[in-house]
Design a protein around this motif. Structure first.
Motif, PDB file in Angstrom:
ATOM      1  N   UNK A 162      26.064  14.773   9.231  1.00 21.42           N
ATOM      2  CA  UNK A 162      27.206  15.260   8.457  1.00 21.42           C
ATOM      3  C   UNK A 162      26.965  15.094   6.966  1.00 21.42           C
ATOM      4  N   UNK A 163      26.237  14.042   6.616  1.00 23.42           N
ATOM      5  CA  UNK A 163      25.886  13.752   5.222  1.00 23.42           C
ATOM      6  C   UNK A 163      24.487  13.156   5.223  1.00 23.42           C
ATOM      7  N   UNK A 164      23.688  13.518   4.223  1.00 19.95           N
ATOM      8  CA  UNK A 164      22.356  12.945   4.030  1.00 19.95           C
ATOM      9  C   UNK A 164      22.351  12.165   2.720  1.00 19.95           C
ATOM     10  N   UNK A 165      21.792  10.961   2.750  1.00 15.98           N
ATOM     11  CA  UNK A 165      21.694  10.127   1.548  1.00 15.98           C
ATOM     12  C   UNK A 165      20.214   9.883   1.257  1.00 15.98           C
ATOM     13  N   UNK A 166      19.752  10.319   0.087  1.00 26.77           N
ATOM     14  CA  UNK A 166      18.364  10.136  -0.344  1.00 26.77           C
ATOM     15  C   UNK A 166      18.348   9.055  -1.410  1.00 26.77           C
ATOM     16  N   UNK A 167      17.573   7.997  -1.170  1.00 25.74           N
ATOM     17  CA  UNK A 167      17.720   6.789  -1.986  1.00 25.74           C
ATOM     18  C   UNK A 167      16.408   6.208  -2.471  1.00 25.74           C
ATOM     19  N   UNK A 168      16.423   5.753  -3.715  1.00 26.80           N
ATOM     20  CA  UNK A 168      15.370   4.899  -4.230  1.00 26.80           C
ATOM     21  C   UNK A 168      14.215   5.643  -4.870  1.00 26.80           C
ATOM     22  N   UNK A 174      27.211   3.607  -2.860  1.00 27.26           N
ATOM     23  CA  UNK A 174      26.693   4.835  -2.268  1.00 27.26           C
ATOM     24  C   UNK A 174      27.133   4.977  -0.818  1.00 27.26           C
ATOM     25  N   UNK A 175      27.153   3.869  -0.079  1.00 30.43           N
ATOM     26  CA  UNK A 175      27.612   3.913   1.309  1.00 30.43           C
ATOM     27  C   UNK A 175      29.052   4.398   1.390  1.00 30.43           C
ATOM     28  N   UNK A 176      29.899   3.911   0.494  1.00 34.14           N
ATOM     29  CA  UNK A 176      31.293   4.358   0.484  1.00 34.14           C
ATOM     30  C   UNK A 176      31.396   5.839   0.146  1.00 34.14           C
ATOM     31  N   UNK A 177      30.563   6.315  -0.770  1.00 35.16           N
ATOM     32  CA  UNK A 177      30.547   7.735  -1.085  1.00 35.16           C
ATOM     33  C   UNK A 177      30.194   8.565   0.146  1.00 35.16           C
ATOM     34  N   UNK A 178      29.178   8.110   0.881  1.00 39.89           N
ATOM     35  CA  UNK A 178      28.741   8.846   2.069  1.00 39.89           C
ATOM     36  C   UNK A 178      29.848   8.896   3.113  1.00 39.89           C
ATOM     37  N   UNK A 179      30.493   7.767   3.342  1.00 39.02           N
ATOM     38  CA  UNK A 179      31.587   7.751   4.312  1.00 39.02           C
ATOM     39  C   UNK A 179      32.716   8.669   3.854  1.00 39.02           C
ATOM     40  N   UNK A 180      33.084   8.588   2.585  1.00 33.87           N
ATOM     41  CA  UNK A 180      34.167   9.413   2.073  1.00 33.87           C
ATOM     42  C   UNK A 180      33.854  10.896   2.146  1.00 33.87           C
ATOM     43  N   UNK A 181      32.603  11.252   1.840  1.00 35.26           N
ATOM     44  CA  UNK A 181      32.206  12.654   1.910  1.00 35.26           C
ATOM     45  C   UNK A 181      32.269  13.147   3.357  1.00 35.26           C
ATOM     46  N   UNK A 182      31.837  12.313   4.270  1.00 38.06           N
ATOM     47  CA  UNK A 182      31.873  12.679   5.693  1.00 38.06           C
ATOM     48  C   UNK A 182      33.304  12.882   6.183  1.00 38.06           C
ATOM     49  N   UNK A 183      34.232  12.045   5.715  1.00 40.10           N
ATOM     50  CA  UNK A 183      35.614  12.099   6.179  1.00 40.10           C
ATOM     51  C   UNK A 183      36.481  13.062   5.380  1.00 40.10           C
ATOM     52  N   UNK A 227      38.308   8.228  -2.828  1.00 43.26           N
ATOM     53  CA  UNK A 227      36.895   7.922  -2.568  1.00 43.26           C
ATOM     54  C   UNK A 227      36.357   6.983  -3.642  1.00 43.26           C
ATOM     55  N   UNK A 228      36.695   7.261  -4.901  1.00 44.70           N
ATOM     56  CA  UNK A 228      36.234   6.410  -6.002  1.00 44.70           C
ATOM     57  C   UNK A 228      36.800   5.000  -5.878  1.00 44.70           C
TER      58      UNK A 228
END
Length: 289
Positions: A123-129, A236-245, A252-253
């Motif tokens: 549902x969401x992809x997070x690219x990190x680091x 970032x984890x909270x952003x991913x969850x918020x974007x998914x939901x 979200x912020x």
């Protein structure tokens, strides 16, 4: 049919070692009071926080055989994975980050193949680091263009610049990373609005700024003390969850700022203090910028 989830990608995974000492003295000998060793890297930390939140998540990336005993979903590489050392003293964290191993063309190709399989049900992809040596500087841009799901990009320097051009759903720079991207100290939120994608910029103890086509907001947490190393990853984890939901941007912020502050109160990156998170969740004030 396989369940939907959040996918995190960490091309430069690491063995994280955290030392806690009373006082850090340059040139001195230190007796380490507490040691934590864990699999790390920004995307691994994000996945660990999401797991603690109860979110469905899959982590992948590149890792050697030793690190893959802790990260079984990662693509194997021949070279040794890097180590990161964090020394926490007097409620401050000093970091030592190795650059990472040389990645071959076929190892990168193997990650692209794995990414295609996993991103198809994300549902969401997070690219990190950071990107390790050998990975193309446009590596994140390649992944963004291949992803059928919206992408959050959390990186620095030229990988951020090229990834931004590929059109992620959201970028999450800290203030230093945003300064390097713009080539000067940013004027928030005006400069974020010129980047063409939503921007969630973390500002350390001052909280965070979120700029989107729908508006811009600022949020600041109450003062907390501890190890801030993993605070950005919790954000970032909270952003991913918020974007998914589909969480509204201001909510979200607020959630992301509360979770990142709770991560400061945890001893190591990749986790957060749940009582602090619950306490702060209703205390974050968001205002239009």
């Amino acid at each position: 049919m396989a369940a939907r989830m959040i996918l995190t990608v960490t091309p430069n995974a690491a063995l994280d070692v955290t030392y806690r000492v009373d006082t850090l003295r340059r040139g001195g000998t230190h007796r380490v009071g507490d040691v934590h060793t864990r699999a790390g890297g920004k995307g691994v930390n994000v996945a660990d926080v999401l797991t603690q939140l109860g979110e469905p998540v899959q982590a992948t990336g590149l890792a050697d055989d030793v690190l893959r005993t802790r990260l079984p979903g990662f693509v194997p590489i021949a070279g040794p994975s890097r180590r990161t050392v964090t020394v926490v003293s007097d409620e401050e964290a000093t970091l030592f980050n190795e650059p990472g191993p040389q990645i071959s063309a076929w190892e990168w190709a193997a990650l692209l193949t794995e990414f295609d399989l996993l991103a198809a049900r994300a549902d969401v992809v997070v690219l990190c680091g950071s990107l390790p040596p050998g990975v193309p500087v446009d590596g994140y841009a390649q992944l963004i263009r291949r992803s059928p799901a919206p992408v959050i990009l959390d990186t620095d320097g030229e990988p951020l610049r090229q990834g931004l051009a590929a059109g992620p759903a959201l970028i999450k720079p800290n203030l230093d990373e945003l300064t390097r991207l713009l080539g000067r100290k940013p004027d928030l939120p005006a400069d974020c609005a010129q980047l063409g994608v939503p921007v969630a910029a973390t500002l350390g103890a001052k909280g965070a700024c979120l700029s989107t086509s729908d508006g811009a907001w600022l949020a600041c947490p109450p003062a907390v003390t501890g190890n801030a190393t993993g605070a950005g990853d919790a954000f970032t984890a909270a952003l991913a969850r918020g974007l998914r939901l589909g969480t509204p941007w201001p909510d979200l912020l607020a959630d992301a700022v509360a979770l990142s502050a709770a991560a400061v109160c945890a001893p190591v990156a990749g986790t957060f203090d749940d009582p602090t998170y619950r306490r702060l969740a209703g205390l974050i004030t968001v205002r239009e910028a």
